[in-house]
Design a protein around this motif. Structure first.
Motif, PDB file in Angstrom:
ATOM      1  N   GLY A 100     -67.212 -23.431  76.765  1.00  0.00           N
ATOM      2  CA  GLY A 100     -68.601 -24.725  77.046  1.00  0.00           C
ATOM      3  C   GLY A 100     -68.462 -25.764  76.077  1.00  0.00           C
ATOM      4  N   SER A 101     -67.842 -25.767  75.092  1.00  0.00           N
ATOM      5  CA  SER A 101     -68.086 -26.706  74.013  1.00  0.00           C
ATOM      6  C   SER A 101     -66.905 -28.109  74.153  1.00  0.00           C
ATOM      7  CB  SER A 101     -67.573 -26.275  72.480  1.00  0.00           C
ATOM      8  OG  SER A 101     -66.388 -25.855  72.671  1.00  0.00           O
ATOM      9  N   GLY A 102     -66.142 -28.017  75.258  1.00  0.00           N
ATOM     10  CA  GLY A 102     -65.283 -29.056  75.304  1.00  0.00           C
ATOM     11  C   GLY A 102     -63.662 -28.574  74.887  1.00  0.00           C
ATOM     12  N   GLU A 103     -63.731 -27.563  74.225  1.00  0.00           N
ATOM     13  CA  GLU A 103     -62.371 -26.989  73.784  1.00  0.00           C
ATOM     14  C   GLU A 103     -61.709 -26.158  74.854  1.00  0.00           C
ATOM     15  OE1 GLU A 103     -63.480 -26.188  69.354  1.00  0.00           O
ATOM     16  OE2 GLU A 103     -64.956 -25.651  70.508  1.00  0.00           O
ATOM     17  N   VAL A 104     -60.606 -25.696  74.605  1.00  0.00           N
ATOM     18  CA  VAL A 104     -59.897 -24.630  75.208  1.00  0.00           C
ATOM     19  C   VAL A 104     -59.404 -23.651  74.342  1.00  0.00           C
ATOM     20  CG1 VAL A 104     -59.179 -26.325  76.961  1.00  0.00           C
ATOM     21  CG2 VAL A 104     -57.731 -25.995  75.211  1.00  0.00           C
ATOM     22  N   ASP A 105     -59.349 -22.345  74.944  1.00  0.00           N
ATOM     23  CA  ASP A 105     -58.702 -21.165  74.316  1.00  0.00           C
ATOM     24  C   ASP A 105     -57.379 -20.737  74.738  1.00  0.00           C
ATOM     25  OD1 ASP A 105     -60.861 -20.802  72.459  1.00  0.00           O
ATOM     26  OD2 ASP A 105     -61.798 -18.855  73.553  1.00  0.00           O
ATOM     27  N   ILE A 106     -56.369 -20.714  73.959  1.00  0.00           N
ATOM     28  CA  ILE A 106     -55.106 -20.584  74.436  1.00  0.00           C
ATOM     29  C   ILE A 106     -54.512 -19.499  73.952  1.00  0.00           C
ATOM     30  CG2 ILE A 106     -52.603 -21.679  74.583  1.00  0.00           C
ATOM     31  CD1 ILE A 106     -54.108 -24.468  74.057  1.00  0.00           C
ATOM     32  N   PRO A 107     -54.169 -18.317  74.842  1.00  0.00           N
ATOM     33  CA  PRO A 107     -53.366 -17.269  74.426  1.00  0.00           C
ATOM     34  C   PRO A 107     -51.984 -17.336  74.251  1.00  0.00           C
ATOM     35  CG  PRO A 107     -53.933 -16.936  76.669  1.00  0.00           C
ATOM     36  CD  PRO A 107     -54.250 -18.311  76.162  1.00  0.00           C
ATOM     37  N   VAL A 108     -51.606 -17.356  72.919  1.00  0.00           N
ATOM     38  CA  VAL A 108     -50.071 -17.752  72.484  1.00  0.00           C
ATOM     39  C   VAL A 108     -49.344 -16.431  72.091  1.00  0.00           C
ATOM     40  CG1 VAL A 108     -48.839 -19.061  70.633  1.00  0.00           C
ATOM     41  CG2 VAL A 108     -51.015 -20.122  71.475  1.00  0.00           C
TER      42      VAL A 108
END
Length: 181
Positions: free
Chosen positions: A60-68
């Motif tokens: 919700g903050s404009g960021e993204v979570d990326i599973p690496v």
């Protein structure tokens, strides 16, 4: 935080935790026989690679979570009385206990999931006195700009204007609002 920064941070942590490694550096990915012959001169070594990513999830903050998906490739040679298979397993075991929960002292990197290890034994490689293991894990990395950052400077002055008397040429129409007394 970039993915290249993550690789460098993981390598720095491994170097400090395993000082007997001759080499610990980022690597482009998986190994073939020619690549293994080339890098075996740097053994004992750990080569850290990003193998891919999972589905990116917006937060919700404009960021993204990326599973690496990451891998640490352990390469050892028989030196002295310690067989290469034994020394490779020792390093792999050390990585398995070191990786879970680590964020490598990086902002935006969540604790690593538990790691798994796979023996990459090959008779051709073993006949050269070289052993290899792959230790793999997944780690979530948050990237992008946080729209709700709290470290931005707080304004020292606040002005209010009323339309249509706003913008350039109407600076004198603004009223200063007293902020915090």
């Amino acid at each position: 935080m970039s993915l290249n920064d993550l690789l460098k941070a993981v390598c720095a942590e491994f170097k400090s935790h395993f000082p007997s490694l001759r080499t610990c550096e980022p690597h482009g990915g998986r190994f073939d026989l020619q690549e293994l012959k080339r890098i075996s001169t740097k053994a004992p070594a750990v080569f850290v690679a990003i193998l891919g990513t999972g589905k990116v999830k917006e937060v919700g903050s404009g960021e993204v979570d990326i599973p690496v998906s990451l891998a640490a490739f352990v390469v050892t040679k028989t030196e002295g009385k310690l067989p290469c298979a034994e020394s490779a397993l020792n390093v792999a075991e050390g990585l398995l206990t070191r990786i879970p929960g680590s964020n490598w002292a990086c902002d935006g990197v969540f604790g690593a999931d538990p790691a798994t290890a796979k023996n990459l034994y090959s008779g051709t490689i073993a006949s050269k006195g070289v052993a290899m293991w792959a230790v793999t894990w997944t780690q979530k990395v948050r990237m992008g700009e946080d729209a709700f950052r709290t470290d931005l400077p707080f304004p020292s002055e606040l002005y209010v204007g009323q339309s249509p008397n706003v913008g350039d040429g109407h600076e004198g129409d603004y009223m200063q609002v007293e902020v915090g007394a």
